[in-house]
Structures are given as C-alpha cells and as structure tokens.
Scaffold this motif. Structure first.
Motif, PDB file in Angstrom:
ATOM      1  N   THR A 177       0.933  -1.243  -0.147  1.00 42.31           N
ATOM      2  CA  THR A 177      -0.226   0.078  -0.048  1.00 42.31           C
ATOM      3  C   THR A 177       0.907   1.233   0.141  1.00 42.31           C
ATOM      4  OG1 THR A 177      -0.115   0.132   2.340  1.00 42.31           O
ATOM      5  CG2 THR A 177      -1.808  -1.130   1.272  1.00 42.31           C
ATOM      6  N   LEU A 178       2.222   1.149   0.471  1.00 41.68           N
ATOM      7  CA  LEU A 178       2.909   2.212   0.452  1.00 41.68           C
ATOM      8  C   LEU A 178       3.546   2.681  -1.246  1.00 41.68           C
ATOM      9  CD1 LEU A 178       5.134   1.323   3.290  1.00 41.68           C
ATOM     10  CD2 LEU A 178       3.269   2.759   3.432  1.00 41.68           C
ATOM     11  N   SER A 179       3.581   4.017  -1.209  1.00 43.30           N
ATOM     12  CA  SER A 179       3.813   4.480  -2.507  1.00 43.30           C
ATOM     13  C   SER A 179       4.739   6.010  -2.180  1.00 43.30           C
ATOM     14  CB  SER A 179       2.530   5.055  -3.334  1.00 43.30           C
ATOM     15  OG  SER A 179       1.805   6.096  -3.073  1.00 43.30           O
ATOM     16  N   GLY A 180       5.397   6.528  -3.318  1.00 49.18           N
ATOM     17  CA  GLY A 180       6.061   7.973  -2.872  1.00 49.18           C
ATOM     18  C   GLY A 180       5.172   8.981  -2.555  1.00 49.18           C
ATOM     19  N   GLU A 181       3.866   8.813  -2.750  1.00 45.87           N
ATOM     20  CA  GLU A 181       3.126   9.989  -2.489  1.00 45.87           C
ATOM     21  C   GLU A 181       2.871  10.072  -0.759  1.00 45.87           C
ATOM     22  OE1 GLU A 181      -0.449   9.337  -4.290  1.00 45.87           O
ATOM     23  OE2 GLU A 181       0.304   9.415  -6.491  1.00 45.87           O
ATOM     24  N   HIS A 182       3.084   8.939  -0.111  1.00 51.49           N
ATOM     25  CA  HIS A 182       2.959   8.886   1.165  1.00 51.49           C
ATOM     26  C   HIS A 182       4.153   8.898   2.162  1.00 51.49           C
ATOM     27  CE1 HIS A 182      -0.577   7.158  -0.850  1.00 51.49           C
ATOM     28  NE2 HIS A 182      -1.332   7.902  -0.164  1.00 51.49           N
ATOM     29  N   VAL A 183       5.125   8.335   1.454  1.00 52.87           N
ATOM     30  CA  VAL A 183       6.333   7.983   2.372  1.00 52.87           C
ATOM     31  C   VAL A 183       7.491   8.783   1.653  1.00 52.87           C
ATOM     32  CG1 VAL A 183       7.886   6.456   3.308  1.00 52.87           C
ATOM     33  CG2 VAL A 183       5.539   5.900   2.927  1.00 52.87           C
ATOM     34  N   LEU A 184       8.285   9.498   2.403  1.00 49.47           N
ATOM     35  CA  LEU A 184       9.569  10.174   1.799  1.00 49.47           C
ATOM     36  C   LEU A 184      10.673   9.195   1.897  1.00 49.47           C
ATOM     37  CD1 LEU A 184       9.459  13.284   4.415  1.00 49.47           C
ATOM     38  CD2 LEU A 184       8.563  13.375   2.125  1.00 49.47           C
ATOM     39  N   PRO A 185      11.750   9.601   0.930  1.00 46.72           N
ATOM     40  CA  PRO A 185      12.843   8.447   0.587  1.00 46.72           C
ATOM     41  C   PRO A 185      13.546   8.064   1.773  1.00 46.72           C
ATOM     42  CG  PRO A 185      12.671  10.207  -1.040  1.00 46.72           C
ATOM     43  CD  PRO A 185      11.712  10.754   0.230  1.00 46.72           C
ATOM     44  N   ASN A 186      13.890   8.980   2.826  1.00 46.54           N
ATOM     45  CA  ASN A 186      14.529   8.709   3.966  1.00 46.54           C
ATOM     46  C   ASN A 186      13.711   7.917   5.064  1.00 46.54           C
ATOM     47  OD1 ASN A 186      12.774  10.688   4.781  1.00 46.54           O
ATOM     48  ND2 ASN A 186      14.156  11.463   6.417  1.00 46.54           N
ATOM     49  N   GLN A 187      12.099   7.840   4.789  1.00 46.98           N
ATOM     50  CA  GLN A 187      11.353   6.866   5.498  1.00 46.98           C
ATOM     51  C   GLN A 187      11.217   5.608   5.000  1.00 46.98           C
ATOM     52  OE1 GLN A 187       7.722   9.588   5.665  1.00 46.98           O
ATOM     53  NE2 GLN A 187       8.281  10.469   7.791  1.00 46.98           N
ATOM     54  N   MET A 188      11.384   5.616   3.616  1.00 47.44           N
ATOM     55  CA  MET A 188      11.228   4.433   2.910  1.00 47.44           C
ATOM     56  C   MET A 188      12.261   3.640   3.324  1.00 47.44           C
ATOM     57  SD  MET A 188       9.558   2.518   1.052  1.00 47.44           S
ATOM     58  CE  MET A 188       8.361   3.452   0.119  1.00 47.44           C
ATOM     59  N   ASN A 189      13.504   4.279   3.524  1.00 50.37           N
ATOM     60  CA  ASN A 189      14.654   3.442   3.567  1.00 50.37           C
ATOM     61  C   ASN A 189      14.647   2.694   5.034  1.00 50.37           C
ATOM     62  OD1 ASN A 189      16.127   3.766   1.224  1.00 50.37           O
ATOM     63  ND2 ASN A 189      17.219   5.556   1.888  1.00 50.37           N
ATOM     64  N   THR A 190      14.246   3.563   6.008  1.00 48.50           N
ATOM     65  CA  THR A 190      13.937   3.012   7.288  1.00 48.50           C
ATOM     66  C   THR A 190      12.802   1.784   7.442  1.00 48.50           C
ATOM     67  OG1 THR A 190      14.634   5.121   8.321  1.00 48.50           O
ATOM     68  CG2 THR A 190      13.506   3.475   9.741  1.00 48.50           C
ATOM     69  N   PHE A 191      11.851   1.996   6.524  1.00 49.88           N
ATOM     70  CA  PHE A 191      10.803   0.979   6.547  1.00 49.88           C
ATOM     71  C   PHE A 191      11.248  -0.336   5.839  1.00 49.88           C
ATOM     72  CE2 PHE A 191       7.641  -1.209   3.884  1.00 49.88           C
ATOM     73  CZ  PHE A 191       6.990  -1.526   4.903  1.00 49.88           C
ATOM     74  N   LEU A 192      12.083  -0.043   4.731  1.00 53.80           N
ATOM     75  CA  LEU A 192      12.701  -1.345   4.232  1.00 53.80           C
ATOM     76  C   LEU A 192      13.506  -1.973   5.033  1.00 53.80           C
ATOM     77  CD1 LEU A 192      13.330   0.125   0.747  1.00 53.80           C
ATOM     78  CD2 LEU A 192      11.530  -1.476   1.193  1.00 53.80           C
ATOM     79  N   GLU A 193      14.533  -1.343   5.934  1.00 53.98           N
ATOM     80  CA  GLU A 193      15.511  -2.183   6.528  1.00 53.98           C
ATOM     81  C   GLU A 193      14.683  -2.866   7.844  1.00 53.98           C
ATOM     82  OE1 GLU A 193      17.912   0.949   8.313  1.00 53.98           O
ATOM     83  OE2 GLU A 193      19.234   1.028   6.436  1.00 53.98           O
ATOM     84  N   SER A 194      13.581  -2.273   8.176  1.00 52.87           N
ATOM     85  CA  SER A 194      12.610  -3.037   9.348  1.00 52.87           C
ATOM     86  C   SER A 194      11.847  -3.866   8.854  1.00 52.87           C
ATOM     87  CB  SER A 194      11.669  -1.859   9.955  1.00 52.87           C
ATOM     88  OG  SER A 194      10.744  -2.380  10.760  1.00 52.87           O
ATOM     89  N   PHE A 195      11.433  -3.830   7.421  1.00 55.34           N
ATOM     90  CA  PHE A 195      10.783  -4.825   6.796  1.00 55.34           C
ATOM     91  C   PHE A 195      11.558  -6.084   6.481  1.00 55.34           C
ATOM     92  CE2 PHE A 195       9.460  -6.694   2.730  1.00 55.34           C
ATOM     93  CZ  PHE A 195       8.304  -7.224   2.741  1.00 55.34           C
TER      94      PHE A 195
END
Length: 239
Positions: free
Chosen positions: A122-140
């Motif tokens: 459900t996540l996309s660039g419209e809702h998540v900033l690049p630095n937040q995406m990196n943090t999420f991917l590491e956690s994921f």
C-alpha cells in the motif's frame, strides 16, 4: 452358613484348548481349567489374559452340577488405562496438544507475514519520504527474516513432535498385546466337586502368517529339509 473361597489362576500356567482365527482380525480362544470346588460359593480369578480381550464376549461352560452366579471381565484391574499418566494414549494426547499449539502459532506467524506484505504494497512515494522508505525497508527485511526463522523453527518442532507421536503410537500398538485382562467368576455348589471349567472369549488385533516345511531327497539320496515356524501375533498370553 455358606462360606466363600477364592481360587486365583494365571492363564499362562494352563494350555489353550483351541484357537479359531477369523478374517476380521479377531480370534476365539477356548481355555480349560480344572477346579477343585468346596461346598458353598467360590470366587475364581483368572488373570494374565490378553489386553485385547472383548470384555463382552466371555462365556463359561462345563460346570456340570456347579451353578454360575456371575462373570465379570475387566482390563487393567478395571481401571480406565487411558487416563494413567504414563499410558500411551495419555502421552500421545499431551504430545498432540503441544503439536496443535505449535501449528496455531505457525498460522499466526504466517498471518503476520501476510499483513506485513500487504501493508508494504500500500505504500507509495506519495505517502512516504525517501528517508522514511529506507527505514521502513530495513525494518521490513529484518522483520521478514525473523518471521521466516521463527516459522522454520516451528516447522522443526512440529516435525519432531509428529515423529514422537508415531513412536508412541507404535509403542501403544505393542502394548495392546500385554496381559492385563482378568475374568472373575462366581460359582456355587452344594458339595465339594471337581469341574473342568471352559472359558471362551474373543480377542482383537490378531494376525497370522502360515509357513510350510519342505521335505525332499537329493540325487544322492540324502534328505533335504527346509522350514520355518508359524508366525502369529496378537495372542501374547497363549502357549
């Protein structure tokens, strides 16, 4: 005043009169016991019978002038052996409880992985900033690896319990051929007498394999002999 005497017999001490094996994996067993009865009532306790005995199939005959008052057949001293802590059925039940608990935990872990994956979609660039995406991917990735490891460990435990249940089941089948069956017979007679009591009953879990002996002569006239004993299971107390 009449008195009651007691005769205690072990089935293994007497030979079998006959055995009839049926196609239904059952067999009818006939035993004969010579009893010296005193005047009055006599309680006859016959132990050492197969645990596979059908308690409702017991018949008594050959009493002549003696009177039959009661016949009771029990297994394991009349106790429900399935509730004994070290009985195969109770051990298997406890193992199955543990196995079901692990299987339920595995389903929860798998559901957790599905939720995590669906949320990531459900996540996309419209809702998540690049630095937040990196943090999420590491956690994921970290959460996904832990989930995979946990499910693998659960699988190993489930397999180990399944194998243990199989072993205990095999032990239970072997123990079915133990000798915890007992028959109690109450007889009465007016005078001392000797009777040849005939005990007939049915047992289950019976199988047999016939083998044959071959006798022949070689060209030099010397006899040849080849053979193997009869194989029979399910009647452990028989001789």
């Amino acid at each position: 005043m009449s008195t009651t005497s007691t005769l205690r017999l072990n089935a293994a001490d007497d030979t079998i009169k006959s055995v009839t094996i049926f196609k239904s994996s059952k067999a009818e067993v006939v035993r004969q016991f010579s009893l010296n009865l005193k005047a009055g009532q006599t309680k006859v306790e016959i132990s050492g019978l197969s645990e596979s005995i059908d308690t409702q199939s017991v018949r008594v005959s050959g009493l002549e002038q003696a009177r039959l008052y009661d016949v009771v057949c029990t297994i394991g001293g009349g106790k429900d052996m399935s509730y004994v802590p070290d009985s195969p059925s109770e051990i298997i039940r406890l193992l199955q409880v543990k196995k079901h608990a692990l299987e339920s935990e595995k389903r929860v872990r798998e559901h957790e992985a599905d939720l995590l994956m669906n949320y990531a979609k459900t996540l996309s660039g419209e809702h998540v900033l690049p630095n937040q995406m990196n943090t999420f991917l590491e956690s994921f990735v970290e959460r996904g690896r832990k989930n995979i490891k946990d499910i693998a460990e659960l699988d190993e435990k489930i397999i180990a319990l399944g194998r243990q249940i199989e072993r205990e089941t095999e032990k239970g089948i072997a123990k079915k051929c133990s000798v915890q069956g007992e028959v109690i017979i109450i007889l009465g007679t007016d005078n001392p007498s000797v009777v040849d009591l005939k005990l007939t009953y049915v047992v289950g879990n019976v199988s047999w394999t016939p083998t044959y002996e071959l006798h022949a002569k070689a060209e030099n006239g010397k006899p040849l002999h080849c053979g193997a004993p009869l194989s029979c299971t399910g009647l452990p107390e028989h001789r």
